[in-house]
Design an enzyme around this catalytic site. Structure first.
Site, PDB file in Angstrom:
ATOM      1  N   HIS A  83      -0.956 -12.809  40.545  1.00  0.00           N
ATOM      2  CA  HIS A  83      -1.535 -12.415  39.078  1.00  0.00           C
ATOM      3  C   HIS A  83      -0.588 -11.596  38.550  1.00  0.00           C
ATOM      4  CE1 HIS A  83      -3.873 -13.757  35.544  1.00  0.00           C
ATOM      5  NE2 HIS A  83      -4.030 -12.778  35.085  1.00  0.00           N
ATOM      6  N   SER A  84       0.328 -11.752  36.958  1.00  0.00           N
ATOM      7  CA  SER A  84       0.393 -11.193  36.425  1.00  0.00           C
ATOM      8  C   SER A  84       1.018 -10.185  37.434  1.00  0.00           C
ATOM      9  CB  SER A  84      -0.495  -9.934  36.098  1.00  0.00           C
ATOM     10  OG  SER A  84       0.311  -9.152  34.645  1.00  0.00           O
ATOM     11  N   MET A  85       1.457  -8.759  37.882  1.00  0.00           N
ATOM     12  CA  MET A  85       2.144  -7.679  38.064  1.00  0.00           C
ATOM     13  C   MET A  85       2.090  -8.614  39.353  1.00  0.00           C
ATOM     14  SD  MET A  85       1.938  -4.020  39.581  1.00  0.00           S
ATOM     15  CE  MET A  85       0.537  -4.544  41.299  1.00  0.00           C
TER      16      MET A  85
END
Length: 257
Positions: free
Chosen positions: A98-100
């Protein structure tokens, strides 16, 4: 005395098994967002158990690894994880980031591809634009108040934690390191995943447009699906049951195919 695969996993500083399963089904290795920790995936692990065993990644610099310095580049983080954590490769596995964490997962997959070992059967890229879609980022250059403002804007962090000076003091260091890592990341061109990608994105995510999410198709040779969920950057928390069902469905399709 021989050491079992379960013993190796349970003593691996990089992964947490909150709901161990001996069913022999696939594993889902989950990489958290900037400033996040393995506990971000505890509830998702419960929803997927026992059919899918979640291994939540614990980056250095937080919780029980708080005495270790945080990585300041995606290359450093991905290389360290790839070299140190191997016990989960004895069963089919997929990556969820998720995300990074989506970028970390992608970079770990790239390194595993070069090593010639078992590859992930699928990458779930959540809440993150494709590696080739860059935006300038300066959160890591802000003062402490500026970093906290960013966390509040995105949501996903309990406001009670942000109001606790002791917790904030412990969290700011690794959070700033993570933002530096992702904001200075530049992909190495010429690589494409050999596994399919499922992209998950929030309809109101300020950091990822549908076009930027769909561009993950340029980074795999095996097909890309785009799933949208109502919510902002942390739609994965707001729509956790829907996300879990999407993961189960995609993994069943992968196994059948």
């Amino acid at each position: 005395m021989s050491t079992s695969a379960a013993d190796v996993l349970d003593h691996d500083p990089w992964v947490r098994r909150y709901h161990p399963s001996d069913r022999g089904g696939p594993r889902l290795v989950c990489f958290p967002h900037a400033g996040g920790s393995a506990t971000a995936f505890h509830k998702l692990s419960a929803l997927l158990a026992p059919g899918v065993e979640v291994l939540a990644v614990q980056y250095p610099g937080r919780q029980d690894r708080r005495s270790e310095p945080g990585a300041e580049s995606i290359d450093e983080l991905a290389a360290a994880f790839t070299a140190a954590s191997t016990g989960w490769r004895d069963r089919p596995y997929a990556f969820f980031g998720h995300s990074m964490g989506a970028i970390v997962a992608y970079e770990v997959a790239r390194r595993l591809s070069k090593d010639g070992g078992p590859q992930p059967v699928r990458l779930f890229a959540s809440g993150r634009r494709a590696p080739s879609r860059l935006r300038p980022g300066t959160v890591h250059l802000r003062d402490d108040a500026g970093v906290l403002d960013e966390l509040r804007m995105l949501g996903g962090t309990d406001e009670r934690m942000l109001a606790d000076p002791e917790i904030v003091q412990m969290a700011l260091g690794p959070t700033r390191s993570d933002y530096k890592a992702i904001e200075t990341y530049r992909e190495e061109p010429g690589f494409a995943l050999s596994c399919p990608v499922t992209v998950l994105t929030g309809t109101d995510d300020p950091h990822t447009t549908l076009d930027e999410a769909a561009a993950w198709a340029d980074h795999t040779e095996a097909g890309c699906d785009l799933l949208t969920f109502r919510g902002g950057h942390f739609f994965v928390d707001e729509r956790r049951a829907e996300v879990a069902e999407a993961i189960r469905t995609a993994l069943r399709e992968t196994a059948a195919g």
